[in-house]
Design a protein around this motif. Structure first.
Motif, PDB file in Angstrom:
ATOM      1  N   ILE A  32       0.840  -1.191   0.000  1.00 38.33           N
ATOM      2  CA  ILE A  32       0.000   0.000   0.000  1.00 38.33           C
ATOM      3  C   ILE A  32       0.875   1.241   0.000  1.00 38.33           C
ATOM      4  CG2 ILE A  32      -1.687   1.308   1.366  1.00 38.33           C
ATOM      5  CD1 ILE A  32      -2.629  -1.429   2.470  1.00 38.33           C
ATOM      6  N   ASP A  33       0.561   2.179  -0.884  1.00 38.97           N
ATOM      7  CA  ASP A  33       1.259   3.462  -0.909  1.00 38.97           C
ATOM      8  C   ASP A  33       0.559   4.394   0.062  1.00 38.97           C
ATOM      9  OD1 ASP A  33       2.421   5.939  -1.472  1.00 38.97           O
ATOM     10  OD2 ASP A  33       2.584   5.531  -3.619  1.00 38.97           O
ATOM     11  N   THR A 261       1.297   5.785  18.729  1.00 43.29           N
ATOM     12  CA  THR A 261      -0.003   6.161  18.168  1.00 43.29           C
ATOM     13  C   THR A 261       0.043   7.533  17.507  1.00 43.29           C
ATOM     14  OG1 THR A 261      -2.370   6.234  18.665  1.00 43.29           O
ATOM     15  CG2 THR A 261      -0.926   7.293  20.235  1.00 43.29           C
ATOM     16  N   PHE A 262       1.028   8.378  17.889  1.00 46.42           N
ATOM     17  CA  PHE A 262       1.169   9.703  17.301  1.00 46.42           C
ATOM     18  C   PHE A 262       1.994   9.702  16.021  1.00 46.42           C
ATOM     19  CE2 PHE A 262       0.967  11.224  21.927  1.00 46.42           C
ATOM     20  CZ  PHE A 262      -0.393  11.433  21.854  1.00 46.42           C
ATOM     21  N   LEU A 263       2.672   8.590  15.757  1.00 42.47           N
ATOM     22  CA  LEU A 263       3.645   8.581  14.671  1.00 42.47           C
ATOM     23  C   LEU A 263       2.989   8.325  13.316  1.00 42.47           C
ATOM     24  CD1 LEU A 263       6.516   6.507  16.330  1.00 42.47           C
ATOM     25  CD2 LEU A 263       6.304   9.004  16.187  1.00 42.47           C
ATOM     26  N   PRO A 264       3.226   9.192  12.339  1.00 42.32           N
ATOM     27  CA  PRO A 264       2.724   8.921  10.990  1.00 42.32           C
ATOM     28  C   PRO A 264       3.569   7.833  10.329  1.00 42.32           C
ATOM     29  CG  PRO A 264       4.090  10.885  10.971  1.00 42.32           C
ATOM     30  CD  PRO A 264       3.977  10.457  12.419  1.00 42.32           C
ATOM     31  N   VAL A 265       3.038   7.265   9.262  1.00 39.25           N
ATOM     32  CA  VAL A 265       3.811   6.293   8.482  1.00 39.25           C
ATOM     33  C   VAL A 265       4.797   7.080   7.637  1.00 39.25           C
ATOM     34  CG1 VAL A 265       3.711   4.463   6.757  1.00 39.25           C
ATOM     35  CG2 VAL A 265       1.872   4.688   8.448  1.00 39.25           C
ATOM     36  N   LYS A 266       6.092   6.938   7.910  1.00 38.59           N
ATOM     37  CA  LYS A 266       7.111   7.735   7.231  1.00 38.59           C
ATOM     38  C   LYS A 266       7.568   7.107   5.919  1.00 38.59           C
ATOM     39  CE  LYS A 266       8.838   9.877  11.482  1.00 38.59           C
ATOM     40  NZ  LYS A 266      10.015  10.069  12.371  1.00 38.59           N
ATOM     41  N   SER A 267       7.525   5.792   5.826  1.00 33.17           N
ATOM     42  CA  SER A 267       7.943   5.124   4.593  1.00 33.17           C
ATOM     43  C   SER A 267       6.832   5.243   3.562  1.00 33.17           C
ATOM     44  CB  SER A 267       8.277   3.666   4.859  1.00 33.17           C
ATOM     45  OG  SER A 267       7.203   3.029   5.518  1.00 33.17           O
ATOM     46  N   HIS A 273       6.766  -0.104   7.098  1.00 36.49           N
ATOM     47  CA  HIS A 273       6.528   0.537   8.390  1.00 36.49           C
ATOM     48  C   HIS A 273       6.599  -0.484   9.513  1.00 36.49           C
ATOM     49  CE1 HIS A 273       4.842   3.346  11.309  1.00 36.49           C
ATOM     50  NE2 HIS A 273       3.951   2.427  11.647  1.00 36.49           N
ATOM     51  N   THR A 274       7.243  -0.124  10.623  1.00 40.31           N
ATOM     52  CA  THR A 274       7.349  -1.002  11.778  1.00 40.31           C
ATOM     53  C   THR A 274       6.382  -0.544  12.860  1.00 40.31           C
ATOM     54  OG1 THR A 274       9.685  -1.439  11.319  1.00 40.31           O
ATOM     55  CG2 THR A 274       8.892  -1.919  13.546  1.00 40.31           C
ATOM     56  N   MET A 275       5.455  -1.419  13.220  1.00 41.75           N
ATOM     57  CA  MET A 275       4.490  -1.100  14.272  1.00 41.75           C
ATOM     58  C   MET A 275       5.116  -1.267  15.652  1.00 41.75           C
ATOM     59  SD  MET A 275       1.457  -0.089  13.292  1.00 41.75           S
ATOM     60  CE  MET A 275       0.258  -0.553  14.540  1.00 41.75           C
ATOM     61  N   HIS A 276       4.707  -0.418  16.577  1.00 43.32           N
ATOM     62  CA  HIS A 276       5.156  -0.483  17.954  1.00 43.32           C
ATOM     63  C   HIS A 276       4.339  -1.529  18.713  1.00 43.32           C
ATOM     64  CE1 HIS A 276       1.781   2.236  17.597  1.00 43.32           C
ATOM     65  NE2 HIS A 276       1.513   2.077  18.874  1.00 43.32           N
ATOM     66  N   ASP A 328       2.468 -10.562  15.926  1.00 39.78           N
ATOM     67  CA  ASP A 328       3.357  -9.764  15.087  1.00 39.78           C
ATOM     68  C   ASP A 328       2.522  -8.945  14.111  1.00 39.78           C
ATOM     69  OD1 ASP A 328       6.125  -9.127  14.223  1.00 39.78           O
ATOM     70  OD2 ASP A 328       5.438 -10.023  12.342  1.00 39.78           O
ATOM     71  N   GLN A 329       3.095  -7.882  13.579  1.00 39.81           N
ATOM     72  CA  GLN A 329       2.278  -6.974  12.778  1.00 39.81           C
ATOM     73  C   GLN A 329       1.725  -7.625  11.512  1.00 39.81           C
ATOM     74  OE1 GLN A 329       5.363  -3.854  11.885  1.00 39.81           O
ATOM     75  NE2 GLN A 329       4.313  -3.714   9.927  1.00 39.81           N
ATOM     76  N   TRP A 330       2.422  -8.590  10.929  1.00 38.04           N
ATOM     77  CA  TRP A 330       1.946  -9.181   9.678  1.00 38.04           C
ATOM     78  C   TRP A 330       1.330 -10.563   9.868  1.00 38.04           C
ATOM     79  CZ3 TRP A 330       1.199  -5.514   6.544  1.00 38.04           C
ATOM     80  CH2 TRP A 330       2.096  -4.442   6.421  1.00 38.04           C
TER      81      TRP A 330
END
Length: 429
Positions: A32-33, A261-267, A273-276, A328-330
């Motif tokens: 996803i872009d 939760t405040f962090l935008p997706v930077k990639s 993106h790495t989830m916390h 895990d995130q995926w």
């Protein structure tokens, strides 16, 4: 080897095949872009302060692809009767601390999660010293010296705490900080006296007296969050009572919300993106009630959604590995799972009973994006989220890509956005 393909719903996936010694792992990670989940959010649309009354916010109801507007006080009448509604009862801690070096330089420390002791209840009870993973502002100017709490008003109660901070280790964008204090107070009391409520950075203001009450839900119980589960900020005792009168069972889970939760997706690609990780607790009683429910499940907030949807995959780990484990995130996208929700929850219940446990304490990094198959949640109560955020991706997954229609309506009709903004009830497509 990477292969890009589309499924029947025209959702693009990245197929990654890794050949190992004895078997092949196939992963279907949504490609996803993040730019496709951007929108123009003028600063004037961001609610900088809460309304005078919690339940007087506007309410957008999205059902069967149709949008209608109401006041939040009417929210109960839009919910299906006789079903199950789940709240996150985590409590925000005053986790922002301001210190001063002997040179006079100011250092801000934002506590993220406990390290020693690692468990939240033990951490808040400790009476001499403890260690936290923190975000440290101006960290390059902090050498090996001990910091004293910044106390410009010379407040005697603050001074008596004698709170100090030492830098133990730097870990990339975070640091391990050891706190120590003098008067044998529990660390929960230390934070109450010395800390401030960590309101979201996009409010662009300092914490004020109103935030002490209003950046907290009425039903908050268990300390641990550094950000409020803001969907719950609208609820009053009158609204909760109206919900009960509709024969809707009110249950709670507890997920401690992290600064991520405040962090935008930077990639540019969400797959990078790495989830916390966020810790959560659900009781055996709740799991039994979840299993026995007859109707729909209504989740209050995205944190409740992440907790509830994670339970299915923890149950899978229990079935296949003998014990539940962090998600895990995926994990949801690795493969198709043959188990029903009932089988998954039953496996967790059996594990807890066989080990004489009353609750499940684990963590989740789950990321819910378009293409995700919901296992638990049918209706979502939530605020309006930041552009290019993982929360907006979750909303899009929930309404099958209809997020733009919803947000365009909210922007055009004077809805207030983000933490102190207005609310919505979304029925899953």
């Amino acid at each position: 080897t990477y292969v890009i393909f589309k499924n029947a719903e025209n959702c693009v996936f990245l197929l990654r095949i890794t050949i190992q010694t004895e078997y092949t792992i196939v992963k279907m990670i949504p490609e996803i872009d993040i730019k496709d989940y951007n929108y123009d959010l003028p600063d004037a649309k961001i609610a900088k302060y809460p309304l005078s009354e919690r339940d007087m916010s506007k309410l957008l109801v999205y059902r069967n692809a149709e949008i209608n507007e109401y006041k939040f006080t009417s929210m109960p009448e839009h919910l299906p009767e006789g079903h199950l509604m789940v709240f996150n009862d985590t409590k925000v801690v005053p986790a922002r601390l301001h210190f001063q070096r002997p040179t006079g330089a100011h250092i801000e420390i934002f506590c993220l999660e406990p390290v020693l002791p690692e468990e939240y209840v033990s951490m808040f009870a400790v009476t001499d010293k403890c260690r936290w993973k923190c975000i440290v502002g101006n960290v390059k100017r902090w050498k090996n010296d001990t910091l004293s709490l910044y106390n410009p008003e010379s407040d005697e109660v603050v001074s008596d705490m004698g709170l100090k901070a030492n830098l133990v280790e730097r870990q990339g964008e975070t640091s391990i900080v050891e706190f120590s204090w003098d008067n044998a107070a529990p660390f929960s009391r230390v934070l109450e006296i010395c800390g401030s409520v960590p309101i979201p950075p996009y409010l662009n203001r300092d914490t004020e007296a109103i935030d002490l009450e209003r950046y907290q839900t009425l039903y908050a119980r268990f300390r641990g969050s550094v950000a409020a589960p803001t969907a719950g900020l609208h609820f009053t005792q009158d609204v909760l009572e109206a919900i009960r009168k509709r024969n809707i069972s009110i249950q709670t889970v507890c997920l401690h919300v992290g600064a991520g939760t405040f962090l935008p997706v930077k990639s540019s690609l969400v797959s990078e993106h790495t989830m916390h990780r966020e810790p959560f607790v659900v009781t055996l009683e709740f799991l039994q009630n979840l299993l026995e429910r007859k109707g729909k499940l209504i989740a209050v907030g995205t944190t409740s959604v992440r907790t509830l949807e994670s339970l299915y995959y923890m149950g899978v780990k229990c079935i296949e590995g003998g014990a539940p484990a962090d998600v895990d995130q995926w994990d949801p996208y690795v493969r198709d799972y043959p188990y029903t929700l009932q089988e998954s929850i039953e496996a967790i219940i059996e594990y807890l009973k066989s080990n004489s446990l009353k609750e499940l304490q684990l963590g989740t990094r789950i990321i819910i994006v378009p293409g995700y198959s919901f296992k638990v949640v049918d209706v979502l109560v939530t605020n309006f989220h930041q552009p290019q955020s993982t929360l907006l991706l979750l909303i899009s997954a929930f309404v099958k890509g209809d997020w733009k229609k919803i947000y365009d309506h909210a922007l055009a009709n004077e809805f207030r956005f983000l933490s102190y903004g207005d609310s919505s009830v979304l029925f899953r497509n």
